[in-house]
Design a protein around this motif. Structure first.
Motif, PDB file in Angstrom:
ATOM      1  N   GLU A 152       1.031 -16.949 -37.919  1.00 25.11           N
ATOM      2  CA  GLU A 152       1.529 -18.305 -37.684  1.00 25.11           C
ATOM      3  C   GLU A 152       2.649 -18.599 -38.668  1.00 25.11           C
ATOM      4  O   GLU A 152       2.606 -18.190 -39.825  1.00 25.11           O
ATOM      5  CB  GLU A 152       0.390 -19.313 -37.856  1.00 25.11           C
ATOM      6  CG  GLU A 152       0.777 -20.741 -37.510  1.00 25.11           C
ATOM      7  CD  GLU A 152      -0.430 -21.674 -37.471  1.00 25.11           C
ATOM      8  OE1 GLU A 152      -0.269 -22.852 -37.821  1.00 25.11           O
ATOM      9  OE2 GLU A 152      -1.517 -21.211 -37.090  1.00 25.11           O
ATOM     10  N   ASN A 157       2.434 -22.043 -33.273  1.00 21.80           N
ATOM     11  CA  ASN A 157       0.988 -22.041 -33.455  1.00 21.80           C
ATOM     12  C   ASN A 157       0.423 -20.783 -32.808  1.00 21.80           C
ATOM     13  O   ASN A 157       0.938 -20.330 -31.779  1.00 21.80           O
ATOM     14  CB  ASN A 157       0.360 -23.263 -32.784  1.00 21.80           C
ATOM     15  CG  ASN A 157       0.807 -24.568 -33.418  1.00 21.80           C
ATOM     16  OD1 ASN A 157       0.658 -24.757 -34.620  1.00 21.80           O
ATOM     17  ND2 ASN A 157       1.354 -25.464 -32.606  1.00 21.80           N
ATOM     18  N   THR A 158      -0.617 -20.234 -33.377  1.00 20.31           N
ATOM     19  CA  THR A 158      -1.238 -19.039 -32.818  1.00 20.31           C
ATOM     20  C   THR A 158      -2.730 -19.266 -32.634  1.00 20.31           C
ATOM     21  O   THR A 158      -3.355 -20.008 -33.389  1.00 20.31           O
ATOM     22  CB  THR A 158      -1.030 -17.818 -33.736  1.00 20.31           C
ATOM     23  OG1 THR A 158      -1.705 -18.039 -34.976  1.00 20.31           O
ATOM     24  CG2 THR A 158       0.446 -17.581 -34.011  1.00 20.31           C
ATOM     25  N   ARG A 159      -3.288 -18.618 -31.620  1.00 23.69           N
ATOM     26  CA  ARG A 159      -4.736 -18.659 -31.414  1.00 23.69           C
ATOM     27  C   ARG A 159      -5.193 -17.294 -30.900  1.00 23.69           C
ATOM     28  O   ARG A 159      -4.698 -16.804 -29.878  1.00 23.69           O
ATOM     29  CB  ARG A 159      -5.138 -19.743 -30.422  1.00 23.69           C
ATOM     30  CG  ARG A 159      -6.664 -19.822 -30.253  1.00 23.69           C
ATOM     31  CD  ARG A 159      -7.086 -20.902 -29.305  1.00 23.69           C
ATOM     32  NE  ARG A 159      -8.533 -20.958 -29.175  1.00 23.69           N
ATOM     33  CZ  ARG A 159      -9.349 -21.667 -29.934  1.00 23.69           C
ATOM     34  NH1 ARG A 159      -8.845 -22.398 -30.924  1.00 23.69           N
ATOM     35  NH2 ARG A 159     -10.662 -21.663 -29.755  1.00 23.69           N
ATOM     36  N   GLY A 269      -3.989 -12.957 -27.992  1.00 21.69           N
ATOM     37  CA  GLY A 269      -4.068 -14.410 -28.041  1.00 21.69           C
ATOM     38  C   GLY A 269      -2.885 -15.091 -27.407  1.00 21.69           C
ATOM     39  O   GLY A 269      -2.147 -14.490 -26.621  1.00 21.69           O
ATOM     40  N   TYR A 286      -3.680 -24.648 -21.442  1.00 16.74           N
ATOM     41  CA  TYR A 286      -3.996 -24.122 -22.769  1.00 16.74           C
ATOM     42  C   TYR A 286      -5.462 -24.389 -23.121  1.00 16.74           C
ATOM     43  O   TYR A 286      -6.162 -23.503 -23.631  1.00 16.74           O
ATOM     44  CB  TYR A 286      -3.077 -24.766 -23.793  1.00 16.74           C
ATOM     45  CG  TYR A 286      -3.290 -24.300 -25.212  1.00 16.74           C
ATOM     46  CD1 TYR A 286      -2.951 -23.004 -25.596  1.00 16.74           C
ATOM     47  CD2 TYR A 286      -3.807 -25.157 -26.181  1.00 16.74           C
ATOM     48  CE1 TYR A 286      -3.135 -22.575 -26.901  1.00 16.74           C
ATOM     49  CE2 TYR A 286      -4.001 -24.732 -27.481  1.00 16.74           C
ATOM     50  CZ  TYR A 286      -3.661 -23.446 -27.836  1.00 16.74           C
ATOM     51  OH  TYR A 286      -3.839 -23.014 -29.133  1.00 16.74           O
ATOM     52  N   LYS A 290      -8.628 -21.569 -23.748  1.00 17.86           N
ATOM     53  CA  LYS A 290      -9.521 -21.571 -24.914  1.00 17.86           C
ATOM     54  C   LYS A 290     -10.984 -21.607 -24.479  1.00 17.86           C
ATOM     55  O   LYS A 290     -11.818 -20.847 -24.985  1.00 17.86           O
ATOM     56  CB  LYS A 290      -9.207 -22.751 -25.825  1.00 17.86           C
ATOM     57  CG  LYS A 290      -7.864 -22.669 -26.521  1.00 17.86           C
ATOM     58  CD  LYS A 290      -7.741 -23.688 -27.642  1.00 17.86           C
ATOM     59  CE  LYS A 290      -7.791 -25.105 -27.139  1.00 17.86           C
ATOM     60  NZ  LYS A 290      -7.624 -26.086 -28.225  1.00 17.86           N
ATOM     61  N   THR A 294     -13.996 -18.734 -24.799  1.00 18.20           N
ATOM     62  CA  THR A 294     -15.192 -19.134 -25.551  1.00 18.20           C
ATOM     63  C   THR A 294     -16.446 -18.843 -24.751  1.00 18.20           C
ATOM     64  O   THR A 294     -17.425 -18.290 -25.261  1.00 18.20           O
ATOM     65  CB  THR A 294     -15.133 -20.624 -25.892  1.00 18.20           C
ATOM     66  OG1 THR A 294     -13.993 -20.891 -26.717  1.00 18.20           O
ATOM     67  CG2 THR A 294     -16.399 -21.070 -26.638  1.00 18.20           C
TER      68      THR A 294
END
Length: 300
Positions: A152, A157-159, A269, A286, A290, A294
């Motif tokens: 990041e 932004n990173t995920r 990601g 987005y 996520k 999950t």
């Protein structure tokens, strides 16, 4: 100064030919020439000069083009934001992806989301690792799937969505083809089929071989996943590829072998811009991504 004039100017500037711009814009050549002339008169400068049968930008024309393209991009983005706000369930989601995520991950996510929001459309942009990061930073797209996930920084932004192993892919007649797993050092004398220099999967493969105590001998290169697999199938060498690229099947005339030492892994990601708001449909997509991973992680 009118928006129409600016769009005409950009088209002519990039094509360096009024008649070609007219054909592309479906407008009469005389209409374009008139609007360019009005624009030059308003600005008080000459934007173009003759170059044989074509035209080219003057020095000030090049400066004007650079700033106008930025301005038009901002205007189009603003209009898109308004359209999305008025009807987010019918928006268009622009998302970038690399070749290594094209065959399984991307279609799976989009298919699942389309079941939830069937009226949303997608504009898909395939690119290299570095070009996708740059596209998110400069505003060409707002979302990009990547593997590995970059650090990041002040612009993105990173995920991390999940982590996956990389395995060896060898020709079916390779002496190790029947093995259940291997140490990467066992391939030290083989020719390798890798992505070209600058590709992140090549960097991962070369670094893994370095950890195993050798430098891979590159016999062939391929710029996309199918090319790499095809070259291995043809017996041109061995390769190291993400497990996610084998979800459907292992290519004909090849064997996929897990690497037990060193363990070769990558994160996968999504990145988004820090400096811009996502459109409503992009925010919803987005959030869906996520939640999707999950739930997947919970069941795994």
């Amino acid at each position: 100064m009118e928006l129409r004039q600016l769009r005409y100017f950009i088209e002519v500037a990039e094509r360096e030919h009024v008649s070609e711009a007219a054909v592309h814009l479906h407008v009469a050549q005389s209409a374009i020439s008139l609007q360019i002339s009005k624009l030059e008169t308003e600005l008080g400068v000459q934007l173009f000069e003759r170059a044989g049968r074509n035209i080219k930008l003057t020095h000030i024309g090049k400066i004007f083009l650079h700033h106008i393209k930025t301005a038009i991009k901002a205007i189009d983005y603003a209009k898109g934001q308004v359209d999305e706000y008025l009807n987010p369930e019918h928006g268009t989601i622009k998302i970038g992806y690399p070749t290594s995520l094209a065959s399984y991950l991307l279609p799976t996510i989009i298919s699942a989301y389309k079941n939830k929001q069937p009226s949303v459309s997608f504009h898909l942009h395939q690119g290299s690792y570095s070009s996708l990061i740059e596209s998110v930073k400069n505003g060409d797209i707002n979302l990009a799937l990547l593997g590995p996930v970059p650090p990041e920084d002040e612009e993105i932004n990173t995920r991390i969505l999940f982590t996956e192993n990389l395995s060896a892919l060898v020709p079916i007649n390779h002496p190790l083809a029947e093995k259940k797993s291997l140490a990467l050092s066992e391939l030290r004398n083989d020719d390798f089929v890798l992505f070209p220099a600058g590709y992140v999967l090549r960097r991962i493969a070369v670094e893994a071989c370095r950890q195993a105590g050798f430098k891979p001998k590159t016999a062939s290169e391929g710029a996309d996943m199918d090319a790499i697999k095809g070259l291995v199938s043809a017996g041109m060498g061995v390769s190291i590829l993400p497990d996610g690229t084998f979800y459907d099947s292992t290519p004909r005339f090849t064997a996929k072998i897990p690497i037990e030492a060193p363990r070769v892994r990558r994160t996968v990601g999504i990145i988004t811009p820090k400096t811009r708001e996502l459109a409503p449909s992009e925010k919803d997509f987005y959030q869906f991504i996520k939640e999707f991973f999950t739930v997947l992680e919970h069941y795994q």
